[in-house]
Design a protein around this motif. Sequence first.
Motif, PDB file in Angstrom:
ATOM      1  N   UNK A  45       0.846  -1.202   0.000  1.00  0.00           N
ATOM      2  CA  UNK A  45       0.000   0.000   0.000  1.00  0.00           C
ATOM      3  C   UNK A  45       0.878   1.247   0.000  1.00  0.00           C
ATOM      4  N   UNK A  46       1.923   1.259   0.839  1.00  0.00           N
ATOM      5  CA  UNK A  46       2.804   2.430   0.919  1.00  0.00           C
ATOM      6  C   UNK A  46       3.492   2.699  -0.418  1.00  0.00           C
ATOM      7  N   UNK A  47       3.878   1.648  -1.119  1.00  0.00           N
ATOM      8  CA  UNK A  47       4.610   1.804  -2.375  1.00  0.00           C
ATOM      9  C   UNK A  47       3.677   2.118  -3.541  1.00  0.00           C
ATOM     10  N   UNK A  48       2.544   1.436  -3.627  1.00  0.00           N
ATOM     11  CA  UNK A  48       1.718   1.578  -4.835  1.00  0.00           C
ATOM     12  C   UNK A  48       0.222   1.643  -4.561  1.00  0.00           C
ATOM     13  N   UNK A  49      -0.155   1.948  -3.346  1.00  0.00           N
ATOM     14  CA  UNK A  49      -1.572   1.975  -3.006  1.00  0.00           C
ATOM     15  C   UNK A  49      -2.244   3.268  -3.402  1.00  0.00           C
TER      16      UNK A  49
END
Length: 161
Positions: free
Chosen positions: A7-11
């Motif tokens: 989520x942090x990278x691509x959310x």
Amino acid sequence: MPFLTRIAVAGPVGARADALLLTRLAIDWHDEYDLPLGIDTAAWRATAISPEENLRWYDEQIAAETDEERLKYLYEGRAYGAAGHPVDAREGALRSYDAVRAQLPVLPELLDDQNPEIRTKTAYLLGWSPTRPTPPCSHCRPASTASGTQSASPRSSSRSG
């Protein structure tokens, strides 16, 4: 932890910064008490009681106990520990810390994120991992001394993780 990292990278934009609650999961309350040097994970690991030690303790207590009420409590506690649940709070906290540390290789790319909140939370989280070198990023500049030479990184200490 992997789902929070994804989520942090691509959310979704609104959820990315909130997913970086990984710091809270990794270090719990320690960020209030252990700054600026970080957590002494070697000492933390040394004081945590392993699941095997917990089970041995329960077995010893059960073998020596004669009170039925106390035996019931001991059997329940042993079953809880035998099912893989942390009985010792330090051991449970170390599980979280280690799970977050396993995700750290994915996070340095967030140091170049356009969102300053994500960059800040990521840098803070990476700063709590004493054995991982901080990767360079376009927003990071080395600290300089008055003479213009690069100063030593505070992350180069001998702490272990």
